[in-house]
Design a protein around this motif. Structure first.
Motif, short mmCIF file in Angstrom:
data_model
loop_
_atom_site.label_atom_id
_atom_site.label_comp_id
_atom_site.label_asym_id
_atom_site.label_seq_id
_atom_site.Cartn_x
_atom_site.Cartn_y
_atom_site.Cartn_z
N LEU A 144 8.24 -1.35 9.10
CA LEU A 144 8.12 -1.68 10.52
C LEU A 144 6.91 -2.57 10.77
O LEU A 144 6.97 -3.53 11.56
CB LEU A 144 8.02 -0.40 11.36
CG LEU A 144 9.27 0.46 11.45
CD1 LEU A 144 8.97 1.78 12.17
CD2 LEU A 144 10.40 -0.27 12.17
N SER A 145 5.79 -2.26 10.10
CA SER A 145 4.58 -3.07 10.28
C SER A 145 4.81 -4.50 9.80
O SER A 145 4.39 -5.46 10.45
CB SER A 145 3.42 -2.43 9.51
OG SER A 145 3.12 -1.15 10.01
N ALA A 146 5.48 -4.64 8.65
CA ALA A 146 5.75 -5.98 8.12
C ALA A 146 6.70 -6.75 9.01
O ALA A 146 6.50 -7.95 9.26
CB ALA A 146 6.33 -5.87 6.71
N LEU A 147 7.71 -6.09 9.52
CA LEU A 147 8.65 -6.76 10.43
C LEU A 147 7.92 -7.21 11.69
O LEU A 147 8.20 -8.30 12.22
CB LEU A 147 9.79 -5.81 10.79
CG LEU A 147 10.79 -5.51 9.65
CD1 LEU A 147 11.68 -4.32 10.01
CD2 LEU A 147 11.64 -6.74 9.35
N ALA A 148 6.98 -6.41 12.18
CA ALA A 148 6.22 -6.79 13.37
C ALA A 148 5.35 -8.01 13.08
O ALA A 148 5.22 -8.90 13.93
CB ALA A 148 5.36 -5.61 13.83
#
Length: 364
Positions: A256-260
Protein backbone atom coordinates in the motif's frame (compact mmCIF):
# COMPACT_ATOMS: atom_id res chain seq x y z
CA UNK A 1 19.16 7.94 52.35
CA UNK A 2 18.24 4.94 50.24
CA UNK A 3 14.93 3.39 51.16
CA UNK A 4 15.07 -0.18 52.49
CA UNK A 5 13.55 -2.74 50.14
CA UNK A 6 10.21 -4.10 51.33
CA UNK A 7 10.36 -7.83 52.07
CA UNK A 8 7.82 -10.62 52.27
CA UNK A 9 8.25 -10.44 56.06
CA UNK A 10 7.04 -6.80 56.02
CA UNK A 11 3.96 -7.79 54.02
CA UNK A 12 3.18 -10.62 56.41
CA UNK A 13 3.46 -8.32 59.43
CA UNK A 14 1.21 -5.67 57.91
CA UNK A 15 -1.41 -8.24 56.85
CA UNK A 16 -1.22 -10.06 60.19
CA UNK A 17 -0.48 -13.42 58.61
CA UNK A 18 2.43 -15.81 58.37
CA UNK A 19 5.19 -15.53 55.80
CA UNK A 20 4.02 -18.89 54.42
CA UNK A 21 0.55 -17.46 53.78
CA UNK A 22 2.00 -14.53 51.83
CA UNK A 23 4.11 -16.96 49.82
CA UNK A 24 1.06 -19.10 49.05
CA UNK A 25 -0.90 -16.07 47.86
CA UNK A 26 1.77 -15.07 45.36
CA UNK A 27 2.94 -18.51 44.28
CA UNK A 28 -0.45 -20.22 44.12
CA UNK A 29 1.10 -23.44 45.43
CA UNK A 30 -1.53 -23.86 48.16
CA UNK A 31 -5.14 -22.61 48.38
CA UNK A 32 -5.79 -19.48 50.46
CA UNK A 33 -9.15 -18.10 51.58
CA UNK A 34 -10.48 -15.02 49.79
CA UNK A 35 -10.25 -12.98 53.01
CA UNK A 36 -6.57 -13.81 53.52
CA UNK A 37 -5.81 -13.21 49.85
CA UNK A 38 -7.40 -9.74 49.98
CA UNK A 39 -5.51 -8.85 53.16
CA UNK A 40 -2.18 -9.91 51.70
CA UNK A 41 -2.77 -8.17 48.37
CA UNK A 42 -3.81 -4.94 50.12
CA UNK A 43 -0.74 -5.05 52.38
CA UNK A 44 1.50 -5.64 49.37
CA UNK A 45 -0.12 -2.75 47.52
CA UNK A 46 0.16 -0.41 50.51
CA UNK A 47 3.86 -1.23 50.85
CA UNK A 48 4.54 -1.22 47.07
CA UNK A 49 5.94 -4.73 47.45
CA UNK A 50 7.38 -6.44 44.39
CA UNK A 51 7.79 -10.19 44.62
CA UNK A 52 11.31 -11.47 43.92
CA UNK A 53 10.23 -14.15 41.48
CA UNK A 54 13.73 -15.34 40.71
CA UNK A 55 14.47 -15.99 44.40
CA UNK A 56 11.08 -17.63 44.86
CA UNK A 57 11.77 -19.88 41.90
CA UNK A 58 15.12 -20.94 43.25
CA UNK A 59 13.49 -21.94 46.53
CA UNK A 60 10.59 -23.84 44.98
CA UNK A 61 12.30 -25.23 41.86
CA UNK A 62 9.34 -24.18 39.72
CA UNK A 63 7.81 -20.93 38.56
CA UNK A 64 4.30 -20.15 37.38
CA UNK A 65 5.88 -18.55 34.38
CA UNK A 66 5.27 -19.24 30.69
CA UNK A 67 7.79 -18.41 28.01
CA UNK A 68 6.63 -17.09 24.63
CA UNK A 69 9.03 -16.83 21.70
CA UNK A 70 8.04 -14.92 18.55
CA UNK A 71 10.00 -13.78 15.48
CA UNK A 72 9.14 -10.08 15.54
CA UNK A 73 7.22 -7.87 17.99
CA UNK A 74 6.97 -5.17 15.31
CA UNK A 75 4.53 -7.47 13.51
CA UNK A 76 0.97 -6.81 14.71
CA UNK A 77 0.03 -10.44 14.25
CA UNK A 78 2.55 -11.59 16.83
CA UNK A 79 1.79 -8.81 19.31
CA UNK A 80 -1.92 -9.62 19.05
CA UNK A 81 -1.22 -13.30 19.62
CA UNK A 82 1.01 -12.56 22.63
CA UNK A 83 -1.64 -10.26 24.07
CA UNK A 84 -4.26 -13.00 23.90
CA UNK A 85 -1.93 -15.54 25.51
CA UNK A 86 -1.10 -13.08 28.31
CA UNK A 87 -4.79 -12.63 29.14
CA UNK A 88 -5.44 -16.37 29.28
CA UNK A 89 -2.27 -17.04 31.30
CA UNK A 90 -3.15 -14.33 33.81
CA UNK A 91 -6.60 -15.83 34.32
CA UNK A 92 -4.90 -19.11 35.28
CA UNK A 93 -2.36 -17.45 37.56
CA UNK A 94 0.68 -17.48 35.26
CA UNK A 95 3.06 -14.71 34.30
CA UNK A 96 4.37 -14.49 30.75
CA UNK A 97 7.94 -13.77 29.66
CA UNK A 98 8.12 -12.74 25.99
CA UNK A 99 11.20 -12.81 23.77
CA UNK A 100 11.64 -11.83 20.12
CA UNK A 101 14.23 -13.40 17.83
CA UNK A 102 14.05 -10.51 15.35
CA UNK A 103 13.93 -13.19 12.62
CA UNK A 104 17.58 -14.00 13.35
CA UNK A 105 18.55 -17.63 14.01
CA UNK A 106 21.60 -16.75 16.14
CA UNK A 107 19.65 -14.28 18.24
CA UNK A 108 16.89 -16.86 18.55
CA UNK A 109 19.29 -19.26 20.31
CA UNK A 110 20.22 -16.53 22.80
CA UNK A 111 16.57 -15.66 23.43
CA UNK A 112 15.69 -19.32 24.03
CA UNK A 113 18.50 -19.62 26.58
CA UNK A 114 17.18 -16.54 28.37
CA UNK A 115 13.66 -17.97 28.49
CA UNK A 116 14.88 -21.35 29.70
CA UNK A 117 16.84 -19.58 32.44
CA UNK A 118 13.51 -18.82 34.10
CA UNK A 119 12.77 -22.55 34.30
CA UNK A 120 9.30 -21.90 32.87
CA UNK A 121 6.40 -24.25 33.36
CA UNK A 122 5.84 -24.28 29.60
CA UNK A 123 6.76 -22.62 26.33
CA UNK A 124 4.85 -21.38 23.28
CA UNK A 125 7.18 -20.83 20.35
CA UNK A 126 7.02 -19.41 16.84
CA UNK A 127 10.45 -20.28 15.41
CA UNK A 128 11.93 -17.80 12.97
CA UNK A 129 12.32 -20.46 10.26
CA UNK A 130 11.07 -23.89 9.20
CA UNK A 131 13.91 -25.47 11.19
CA UNK A 132 13.15 -26.11 14.85
CA UNK A 133 16.05 -24.77 16.98
CA UNK A 134 18.24 -27.48 18.52
CA UNK A 135 17.72 -26.02 22.00
CA UNK A 136 13.98 -26.60 21.73
CA UNK A 137 14.53 -30.14 20.47
CA UNK A 138 16.74 -30.92 23.45
CA UNK A 139 14.23 -29.48 25.93
CA UNK A 140 11.09 -31.07 24.46
CA UNK A 141 11.34 -34.22 26.57
CA UNK A 142 11.15 -32.33 29.86
CA UNK A 143 9.50 -28.99 29.04
CA UNK A 144 5.88 -28.81 27.81
CA UNK A 145 5.78 -26.75 24.64
CA UNK A 146 3.52 -25.90 21.72
CA UNK A 147 4.51 -24.47 18.34
CA UNK A 148 2.44 -21.86 16.54
CA UNK A 149 2.15 -20.52 13.00
CA UNK A 150 5.44 -21.37 11.28
CA UNK A 151 6.12 -25.04 12.02
CA UNK A 152 4.02 -27.45 9.97
CA UNK A 153 2.77 -30.74 11.42
CA UNK A 154 5.23 -32.74 9.32
CA UNK A 155 8.16 -30.97 10.94
CA UNK A 156 6.98 -30.95 14.52
CA UNK A 157 7.43 -33.30 17.46
CA UNK A 158 5.09 -31.28 19.72
CA UNK A 159 1.55 -29.89 19.39
CA UNK A 160 1.04 -27.25 16.70
CA UNK A 161 -1.65 -24.64 16.11
CA UNK A 162 -1.73 -22.81 12.78
CA UNK A 163 -4.02 -21.74 9.99
CA UNK A 164 -4.61 -23.62 6.74
CA UNK A 165 -2.20 -21.46 4.75
CA UNK A 166 -2.92 -23.08 1.39
CA UNK A 167 -6.63 -22.41 1.88
CA UNK A 168 -5.92 -18.79 2.84
CA UNK A 169 -4.10 -18.16 -0.42
CA UNK A 170 -6.77 -19.99 -2.41
CA UNK A 171 -9.57 -17.92 -0.83
CA UNK A 172 -7.88 -14.68 -1.90
CA UNK A 173 -7.23 -15.95 -5.43
CA UNK A 174 -10.80 -17.25 -5.84
CA UNK A 175 -12.20 -13.86 -4.94
CA UNK A 176 -10.09 -12.21 -7.64
CA UNK A 177 -10.95 -14.86 -10.22
CA UNK A 178 -14.67 -14.48 -9.54
CA UNK A 179 -14.33 -10.74 -10.19
CA UNK A 180 -12.60 -11.30 -13.53
CA UNK A 181 -8.95 -10.80 -12.57
CA UNK A 182 -6.20 -12.67 -14.39
CA UNK A 183 -2.98 -10.78 -13.63
CA UNK A 184 -2.00 -11.04 -9.95
CA UNK A 185 1.08 -9.97 -8.00
CA UNK A 186 1.73 -11.59 -4.65
CA UNK A 187 3.50 -9.48 -2.01
CA UNK A 188 5.25 -12.19 0.04
CA UNK A 189 7.57 -11.78 3.00
CA UNK A 190 10.01 -14.71 2.87
CA UNK A 191 9.60 -17.81 0.71
CA UNK A 192 11.95 -19.63 3.06
CA UNK A 193 9.08 -19.85 5.55
CA UNK A 194 6.64 -22.70 4.96
CA UNK A 195 3.38 -20.80 5.71
CA UNK A 196 4.31 -18.20 3.08
CA UNK A 197 5.17 -20.87 0.54
CA UNK A 198 1.82 -22.55 1.22
CA UNK A 199 -0.09 -19.28 0.76
CA UNK A 200 1.72 -18.71 -2.54
CA UNK A 201 0.89 -22.27 -3.59
CA UNK A 202 -2.77 -21.69 -2.77
CA UNK A 203 -2.82 -18.56 -4.93
CA UNK A 204 -0.89 -20.14 -7.79
CA UNK A 205 -2.83 -23.40 -8.05
CA UNK A 206 -6.15 -21.57 -7.93
CA UNK A 207 -5.15 -19.13 -10.66
CA UNK A 208 -3.67 -21.82 -12.90
CA UNK A 209 -6.76 -24.01 -12.60
CA UNK A 210 -9.20 -21.16 -13.17
CA UNK A 211 -7.62 -18.89 -15.78
CA UNK A 212 -4.33 -20.53 -16.76
CA UNK A 213 -2.07 -17.77 -15.39
CA UNK A 214 0.54 -17.81 -12.66
CA UNK A 215 1.05 -15.02 -10.12
CA UNK A 216 4.13 -12.84 -10.02
CA UNK A 217 5.70 -13.26 -6.57
CA UNK A 218 7.73 -10.43 -5.03
CA UNK A 219 9.63 -11.07 -1.77
CA UNK A 220 9.53 -8.01 0.48
CA UNK A 221 10.93 -9.30 3.78
CA UNK A 222 9.46 -8.63 7.21
CA UNK A 223 10.40 -4.96 7.59
CA UNK A 224 7.67 -2.58 6.46
CA UNK A 225 9.87 0.26 5.21
CA UNK A 226 12.32 -1.95 3.35
CA UNK A 227 9.40 -3.88 1.92
CA UNK A 228 7.85 -0.67 0.62
CA UNK A 229 11.15 0.24 -1.06
CA UNK A 230 11.34 -3.17 -2.73
CA UNK A 231 7.75 -3.06 -3.95
CA UNK A 232 8.26 0.50 -5.17
CA UNK A 233 11.25 -0.68 -7.20
CA UNK A 234 9.14 -3.49 -8.61
CA UNK A 235 6.44 -1.03 -9.66
CA UNK A 236 9.01 1.25 -11.27
CA UNK A 237 10.26 -1.56 -13.48
CA UNK A 238 6.94 -3.19 -14.33
CA UNK A 239 3.56 -2.16 -15.58
CA UNK A 240 1.22 -1.73 -12.63
CA UNK A 241 -0.29 -5.04 -11.52
CA UNK A 242 -4.02 -5.32 -11.81
CA UNK A 243 -4.44 -7.03 -8.47
CA UNK A 244 -2.17 -7.44 -5.43
CA UNK A 245 -2.43 -10.00 -2.64
CA UNK A 246 -0.46 -9.20 0.51
CA UNK A 247 0.43 -12.40 2.35
CA UNK A 248 1.08 -10.78 5.75
CA UNK A 249 -0.10 -7.57 7.38
CA UNK A 250 3.44 -6.18 6.99
CA UNK A 251 3.69 -6.91 3.26
CA UNK A 252 0.16 -5.57 2.80
CA UNK A 253 1.22 -2.28 4.36
CA UNK A 254 4.44 -2.27 2.31
CA UNK A 255 2.48 -2.73 -0.93
CA UNK A 256 0.00 0.00 0.00
CA UNK A 257 2.83 2.40 0.83
CA UNK A 258 4.55 1.72 -2.50
CA UNK A 259 1.32 2.15 -4.44
CA UNK A 260 0.77 5.48 -2.68
CA UNK A 261 4.29 6.64 -3.63
CA UNK A 262 3.47 5.94 -7.27
CA UNK A 263 0.04 7.58 -6.92
CA UNK A 264 -1.68 4.41 -8.05
CA UNK A 265 -5.33 4.51 -7.03
CA UNK A 266 -7.10 1.63 -5.26
CA UNK A 267 -9.21 0.01 -6.59
CA UNK A 268 -9.52 2.05 -9.80
CA UNK A 269 -6.07 1.09 -11.10
CA UNK A 270 -5.09 -1.76 -8.79
CA UNK A 271 -7.22 -4.05 -6.64
CA UNK A 272 -5.73 -5.14 -3.30
CA UNK A 273 -6.41 -7.97 -0.86
CA UNK A 274 -4.65 -7.71 2.50
CA UNK A 275 -3.88 -10.22 5.22
CA UNK A 276 -4.79 -10.40 8.94
CA UNK A 277 -7.62 -7.80 8.91
CA UNK A 278 -6.75 -5.22 11.56
CA UNK A 279 -8.79 -2.08 12.39
CA UNK A 280 -6.53 0.16 10.31
CA UNK A 281 -7.57 -1.78 7.22
CA UNK A 282 -11.16 -0.55 7.50
CA UNK A 283 -10.15 2.94 8.73
CA UNK A 284 -9.20 4.04 5.23
CA UNK A 285 -10.98 6.00 2.52
CA UNK A 286 -11.04 2.73 0.59
CA UNK A 287 -11.56 0.00 3.18
CA UNK A 288 -9.40 -3.02 2.52
CA UNK A 289 -10.68 -6.46 1.62
CA UNK A 290 -8.61 -8.88 3.71
CA UNK A 291 -8.04 -12.45 4.82
CA UNK A 292 -8.93 -12.69 8.51
CA UNK A 293 -6.95 -15.01 10.76
CA UNK A 294 -8.76 -16.33 13.87
CA UNK A 295 -6.24 -14.93 16.36
CA UNK A 296 -8.57 -15.23 19.35
CA UNK A 297 -9.16 -18.91 18.63
CA UNK A 298 -5.51 -19.52 17.90
CA UNK A 299 -4.48 -18.02 21.24
CA UNK A 300 -7.13 -20.03 23.07
CA UNK A 301 -6.07 -23.31 21.48
CA UNK A 302 -2.38 -22.65 22.11
CA UNK A 303 -3.09 -22.06 25.77
CA UNK A 304 -5.42 -25.05 25.95
CA UNK A 305 -2.83 -27.39 24.46
CA UNK A 306 -0.05 -26.04 26.67
CA UNK A 307 -2.06 -26.33 29.89
CA UNK A 308 -2.95 -29.92 29.00
CA UNK A 309 0.72 -30.74 28.44
CA UNK A 310 1.70 -29.01 31.68
CA UNK A 311 -0.91 -31.08 33.52
CA UNK A 312 0.79 -34.25 32.32
CA UNK A 313 -0.93 -35.25 29.06
CA UNK A 314 1.50 -37.44 27.12
CA UNK A 315 -0.56 -38.40 24.07
CA UNK A 316 0.90 -38.14 20.56
CA UNK A 317 1.33 -34.58 19.27
CA UNK A 318 -1.89 -32.97 18.11
CA UNK A 319 -1.89 -30.66 15.10
CA UNK A 320 -4.68 -28.10 14.79
CA UNK A 321 -5.35 -26.32 11.48
CA UNK A 322 -7.71 -23.35 11.57
CA UNK A 323 -9.64 -21.85 8.68
CA UNK A 324 -9.44 -18.22 7.63
CA UNK A 325 -12.22 -16.04 6.21
CA UNK A 326 -12.43 -13.27 3.63
CA UNK A 327 -13.66 -9.89 4.85
CA UNK A 328 -14.99 -8.23 1.70
CA UNK A 329 -14.83 -4.44 1.57
CA UNK A 330 -14.01 -1.93 -1.19
CA UNK A 331 -10.46 -2.52 -2.40
CA UNK A 332 -11.25 -5.08 -5.12
CA UNK A 333 -13.30 -4.11 -8.14
CA UNK A 334 -14.80 -6.26 -10.88
CA UNK A 335 -12.96 -6.18 -14.19
CA UNK A 336 -15.06 -4.73 -16.99
CA UNK A 337 -14.63 -6.45 -20.32
CA UNK A 338 -13.24 -9.71 -18.92
CA UNK A 339 -15.49 -12.74 -18.58
CA UNK A 340 -15.73 -13.46 -14.86
CA UNK A 341 -14.78 -16.95 -13.76
CA UNK A 342 -15.19 -19.00 -10.64
CA UNK A 343 -12.33 -21.02 -9.14
CA UNK A 344 -13.08 -23.96 -11.44
CA UNK A 345 -12.72 -21.83 -14.54
CA UNK A 346 -16.46 -21.71 -15.26
CA UNK A 347 -18.14 -18.40 -16.15
CA UNK A 348 -19.39 -16.73 -12.97
CA UNK A 349 -22.58 -14.77 -12.55
CA UNK A 350 -22.01 -11.03 -12.90
CA UNK A 351 -22.84 -9.25 -9.64
CA UNK A 352 -22.68 -5.51 -9.49
CA UNK A 353 -20.01 -5.02 -12.15
CA UNK A 354 -22.04 -2.29 -13.77
CA UNK A 355 -21.88 -0.23 -10.58
CA UNK A 356 -18.17 0.47 -11.10
CA UNK A 357 -18.33 2.79 -14.07
CA UNK A 358 -14.83 4.20 -13.55
CA UNK A 359 -13.13 0.82 -13.88
CA UNK A 360 -11.06 0.17 -16.99
CA UNK A 361 -10.33 -3.05 -18.79
CA UNK A 362 -7.55 -5.27 -17.49
CA UNK A 363 -4.35 -5.06 -19.47
CA UNK A 364 -3.45 -8.08 -21.57
Amino acid sequence: MERRRVTIKDVAARAGVSIATVSNVFSGTKPVTDDLRRRVEKAASDLSYQMDRAASQLRSGQARVIGVLVPDLDDTFFTSLVSRIEVLAMEDGYDVIVASSRDDADLEQSRIRALLGWRPSGLIAVPCSDTVPDLLKSEAARLPMVFADRVGPEGSFVDTVAIDNFEAGAIAARHLVELGHRKVVVAASDLGISPIRERVRGVAETLIAAVGTEPVVVELGSNGERGADRFSSFLAGNSAPFAVIGLTNVTTLSALSALARHRIDIPEAVSVIGFDDYPWMSARKTALTAIRQPIEEMGRLLWERLTLRMSGEDAAPRHVSLSTALQVRDSVRPVIGQPRRNSSGEPAEERGAGQHHSAGQEPA
